[in-house]
Design an enzyme around this catalytic site. Structure first.
Site, PDB file in Angstrom:
ATOM      1  N   ASN A   9       0.873  -1.175   0.000  1.00 33.67           N
ATOM      2  CA  ASN A   9       0.000   0.000   0.000  1.00 33.67           C
ATOM      3  C   ASN A   9       0.910   1.225   0.000  1.00 33.67           C
ATOM      4  O   ASN A   9       1.526   1.533   1.015  1.00 33.67           O
ATOM      5  CB  ASN A   9      -0.888  -0.042   1.254  1.00 33.67           C
ATOM      6  N   SER A 215       3.585  -2.127  10.324  1.00 33.44           N
ATOM      7  CA  SER A 215       5.044  -2.169  10.522  1.00 33.44           C
ATOM      8  C   SER A 215       5.685  -3.487  10.087  1.00 33.44           C
ATOM      9  O   SER A 215       6.615  -3.971  10.729  1.00 33.44           O
ATOM     10  CB  SER A 215       5.397  -1.846  11.984  1.00 33.44           C
ATOM     11  N   GLY A 237       5.023   1.403   4.639  1.00 32.55           N
ATOM     12  CA  GLY A 237       6.343   2.027   4.468  1.00 32.55           C
ATOM     13  C   GLY A 237       7.372   1.152   3.759  1.00 32.55           C
ATOM     14  O   GLY A 237       8.060   1.616   2.841  1.00 32.55           O
TER      15      GLY A 237
HETATM   16  P1  13P Z   1       3.095   0.389   7.706  1.00 25.28           P
HETATM   17  O1  13P Z   1       3.623  -0.892   7.112  1.00 25.28           O
HETATM   18  O2  13P Z   1       3.819   1.605   7.210  1.00 25.28           O
HETATM   19  O3  13P Z   1       3.014   0.309   9.213  1.00 25.28           O
HETATM   20  O4  13P Z   1       1.597   0.561   7.180  1.00 25.28           O
HETATM   21  C1  13P Z   1       0.723  -0.505   7.282  1.00 25.28           C
HETATM   22  C2  13P Z   1      -0.503  -0.195   6.500  1.00 25.28           C
HETATM   23  O5  13P Z   1      -1.289   0.659   6.867  1.00 25.28           O
HETATM   24  C3  13P Z   1      -0.716  -0.937   5.249  1.00 25.28           C
HETATM   25  O6  13P Z   1      -1.989  -0.694   4.742  1.00 25.28           O
END
Ligand code: 13P
Length: 259
Positions: A9, A215, A237
């Site tokens: 994402n 995460s 991320g």
């Molecule tokens: P992170 O991997 O940056 O924590 O985001 C998770 C997320 O919201 C994926 O949709």
């Protein structure tokens, strides 16, 4: 056997040039991966969908959008419909992400309408569910998950639910560096699967894929994916860089597809 699915994402990151670069880099990394072993999905911003679609055409990578509106067309300034996403090359669409619930007034009711619109037009919804930190600390995790699943999927047939991917994303683990422990993830995933048994049936529940999100990085993907009810990941991320996302895919694949 559920086929693993790992999706990136990209949230509100990347203009067209860098998006093409990332998609190209990933395509090169993944060309040897058997499409039968895993589903890999990229979810860029709307403005990059067509360009990324072109890059990954005829590859083992699928395209997804980050949201959808439930009407097909009309005077709905700023919205994008399911037929438009199909037209841009999407196979998947993320629905009910916690950031949309938190900042854009998404509710279980709007999530439900969006799922129905997506399915009607042949898009595969990735439906996000998950509790906030306050809800977890107040021991409301299971209540929140029940509400998200029961109300989000209301009115859907078992055949329709079979086409859905559920993403368990505890809000407190998103972008915070705090990952749910593998035991916490497994507990929530098992709870969600049991809800599907209760609302539908055992066979259906056994086939629905449930991703973990929050995460996820190369260092923790193996432990998370090793859990029996975790079928993949929705990565924020760490999906924005070729090295980290390809490492996540490779390690995740190693855990789930033992050859
Ligand atoms: P992170 O991997 O940056 O924590 O985001 C998770 C997320 O919201 C994926 O949709």
């Amino acid at each position: 056997m559920r086929k693993p699915i790992i999706a990136g994402n990209w949230k509100m990151y990347k203009t067209i040039g860098p998006a093409i670069e990332l998609a190209n880099g990933l395509k090169r990394e993944f060309y040897k991966i058997e499409p039968a072993d895993i589903d890999i999905v990229l979810c860029p911003v709307y403005t990059c969908l067509s360009e990324v679609a072109e890059v990954i055409a005829n590859s083992n990578i699928a395209l997804g959008a980050q949201d959808v509106y439930w009407q097909d067309e009309g005077a709905f300034t700023g919205e994008v419909s399911a037929p438009m996403l199909k037209d841009a090359g999407c196979t998947y669409v993320i629905i009910g992400h916690s950031e949309r619930r938190q900042f854009f007034a998404e509710t279980n009711d709007t999530v439900n309408k969006k799922i129905k619109a997506a399915l009607k037009h042949g898009l595969l919804p990735i439906v996000c569910v998950g509790e906030s930190l306050a809800e977890r600390e107040a021991n409301k995790t299971f209540d929140v998950l029940t509400g998200h699943v029961q109300n989000g999927l209301v009115g859907l047939t078992a055949e329709e639910v079979a086409r859905i991917v559920i993403a368990y994303e505890p809000v407190w683990a998103i972008g915070t560096g705090k990952t749910a422990t593998s035991a916490q993830a497994q507990e929530a995933h098992k709870y969600i699967r049991d809800l599907l048994v209760k609302f539908y049936n055992k066979e259906l529940a056994a086939g629905v894929r449930i991703q973990y999100g929050g995460s996820v990085k190369p260092e923790n993907i193996e432990e998370i994916m090793a859990q029996p009810d975790v079928d993949g990941a929705l990565v924020g991320g760490a999906s924005l860089k070729i090295e980290s996302f390809s490492e996540i895919i490779k390690r995740g694949l190693k855990v789930k597809v033992k050859k």
